[in-house]
Design an enzyme around this catalytic site. Structure first.
Site, PDB file in Angstrom:
ATOM      1  N   HIS A 156      12.415  60.972  10.342  1.00 54.92           N
ATOM      2  CA  HIS A 156      13.620  60.151  10.562  1.00 54.92           C
ATOM      3  C   HIS A 156      13.274  58.731  11.010  1.00 54.92           C
ATOM      4  CE1 HIS A 156      15.748  64.064  10.586  1.00 54.92           C
ATOM      5  NE2 HIS A 156      14.724  64.453  11.322  1.00 54.92           N
ATOM      6  N   SER A 277       7.173  30.708   3.585  1.00 50.03           N
ATOM      7  CA  SER A 277       8.570  30.304   3.471  1.00 50.03           C
ATOM      8  C   SER A 277       8.625  28.792   3.284  1.00 50.03           C
ATOM      9  CB  SER A 277       9.312  30.712   4.741  1.00 50.03           C
ATOM     10  OG  SER A 277      10.446  29.891   4.930  1.00 50.03           O
ATOM     11  N   LYS A 283       6.227  31.734   8.822  1.00 48.57           N
ATOM     12  CA  LYS A 283       6.426  32.968   8.053  1.00 48.57           C
ATOM     13  C   LYS A 283       5.244  33.327   7.153  1.00 48.57           C
ATOM     14  CE  LYS A 283       9.797  35.337   7.775  1.00 48.57           C
ATOM     15  NZ  LYS A 283      11.064  35.100   7.180  1.00 48.57           N
ATOM     16  N   GLU A 290       7.613  43.959  -1.442  1.00 44.87           N
ATOM     17  CA  GLU A 290       9.056  43.911  -1.722  1.00 44.87           C
ATOM     18  C   GLU A 290       9.327  43.896  -3.230  1.00 44.87           C
ATOM     19  OE1 GLU A 290      10.715  40.631   0.510  1.00 44.87           O
ATOM     20  OE2 GLU A 290       9.817  41.380   2.355  1.00 44.87           O
TER      21      GLU A 290
END
Ligand code: ARG
Length: 465
Positions: A156, A277, A283, A290
């Site tokens: 979980h 970024s 970043k 992704e």
């Protein structure tokens, strides 16, 4: 508009119809397989006395020349032709004249395209499998190096019990192992040659189908000509296998993304596999993971799309089947790209052992082991569960780990606890006591690493069967 047909027509094809019907923009991808198939067909025709030796040599030389010229960029495949079959045949006739007109004897584009697709996908299955093998090799290297790198195992997405990085990677090793086996299995089942099925009902020429099958390294000819021209099961199986590979890669990506967050910091993705970024200078984003996760949808889409295309097609060939190409090519390219990129990212990724161990220590992942300690001292499991639950509550309140709770406090809840509780709930003990095969304990995992090595050592034999 160069077409292989037209004798029974009194009007020219409408340009829009021609464009809608044409497949050259995408089936040119398998020109090499188309030519290879034609060469086998010609050899067989000559062996059977349907072509003379002279014709055979002329055609073979012509086809070889076309292949070389396309390979080396001297000959361009253009949209002037309806499909790759028309391009090869028309170019051959241009180059060698009348002998070229005999190439298509005893053949239809229906068995030709069925053959081309099989040859193409068979080659791609081998490439996919090679990439799966590279993934397995990287996983095994990590498994071997991190037999005692402790980390929390989750259920979980909540910390559950301590495991090792080796064990976690081992789970993916098993998944990609099954992916390999699926590919091997598809290759085995699809490996029959449709050439000689004709349009749907075979031909009246005395073709030797066993011979062409052998020349093209198939296990034998397909045994029903209608099925031969219209079977696309292997494409659906391949799309399904690729969807499963993508599902595994997507789950793995999700974990890397989580492990890479500022909160977890379990891993550091190599600069070469991260992106920045345009506005936030600090970043470093896990874009590769992704994108892999995102592209999974494309491959699932291809499977769904082609299953739907095939569902209403009566025997035998129907033009709907031309739709077996674009999505499938995209799915193959996508899956190969994702496998290669993900493997590269994994290979260069740094694992933060301290953060992982700390995370396991602070997540009460040893609570089950504390309960087991009581069980080993005669306390019934259900009571032990309740006692440890109370201890966890005390620790949450004090913001400490079970390992840091003083013995008096243990004893205040249950007098059975003694000094050896700390040893019993150390990460090392918790992991290494789990020794049944498949569990994370050092010796059990070492055994699995050994078996995984054997598996990879005999890997090529499996694919070459
Ligand atoms: N481009 C076609 C395909 O991909 C080739 C077969 C054409 N056969 C036909 N009967 N029109 O399926």
């Amino acid at each position: 508009m160069a077409q292989l047909w037209g004798g029974r027509f009194t009007k020219k094809t409408d340009q829009l119809v021609y464009n809608f019907n044409a497949s050259i923009s995408f089936d040119q991808r398998f020109y090499a397989q188309d030519i290879k198939g034609s060469m086998a067909h010609v050899r067989m025709l000559a062996k059977q006395g349907i072509l003379t030796d002279g014709e055979q040599h002329e055609i073979l030389e012509g086809l070889q020349g076309i292949l070389k010229d396309v390979d080396e960029g001297r000959l361009r495949i253009t949209s002037e032709y309806e499909d790759i079959h028309s391009f090869v045949e028309a170019t051959l006739i241009d180059r060698i004249g009348d002998a070229g007109k005999k190439l298509h004897t005893g053949r239809s584009r229906n068995d030709q395209v069925a053959l081309d697709m099989k040859l193409y996908t068979r080659d791609e299955i081998k490439e996919l499998d090679h990439l799966v093998k590279e993934m397995l090799e990287v996983l095994l290297t990590i498994m071997e190096a991190h037999l005692d790198t402790y980390m929390p195992g989750f259920t979980h997405l909540q910390k559950a019990q301590p495991i090792t990085l080796s064990h976690h990677m081992g789970a993916y090793f098993e998944m990609f192992k099954r992916d390999h086996e699926r590919l091997v299995d598809i290759k085995k089942r699809m490996n029959t040659c449709p050439l000689g099925s004709g349009a749907l009902a075979g031909t009246t020429y005395p073709l030797d189908r066993e011979y062409t099958a052998k020349l093209l390294e198939f296990d034998g000819p397909t045994l029903n000509s209608m099925d031969g021209v219209s079977d696309r099961d292997y494409i659906i199986e391949l799309l399904s296998a690729m969807s499963t590979i993508m599902m595994h890669l997507s789950r793995f990506s999700e974990e890397v993304i989580i492990w890479n967050t500022n909160e977890y910091k379990f891993v550091e993705i190599d600069d070469a596999y991260s992106t920045g970024s345009s506005i936030m200078p600090q970043k470093k984003n896990p874009d590769i993971a992704e994108l892999v996760r995102g592209k999974t949808g494309r491959v699932y889409g291809a499977l769904q799309s082609f299953l739907t295309t095939m569902k209403g097609i009566p025997l035998a060939y129907n033009k709907d089947m031309q739709e077996d190409k674009e999505w499938v090519f995209d799915a193959i390219d996508t899956t190969k790209g994702c496998l290669a990129l993900f493997t590269g990212m994994l290979k260069t990724m740094q694992f933060n052992k301290e953060r992982m161990a700390e995370s396991a220590r602070h997540g009460f992942t040893n609570a089950t082991d504390a309960a087991d300690y009581l069980v080993n001292h005669g306390v019934p499991f259900r009571d032990a569960h309740g006692i440890v639950g109370k201890l966890v509550l005390i620790c949450i309140d004090k913001k400490i780990a079970l390992d840091d709770l003083p013995l008096e406090e243990y004893k205040a809840i249950c007098p059975v606890f003694e000094e050896d509780i700390y040893e019993a709930i150390s990460l090392k003990t918790c992991v290494n006591k789990r020794l049944t095969i498949g569990a994370p304990g050092y010796d059990a995992m070492k055994e699995v690493v050994g078996r995984s090595k054997d598996y990879l050592a005999s890997y090529d034999d499996i694919m070459n069967e």
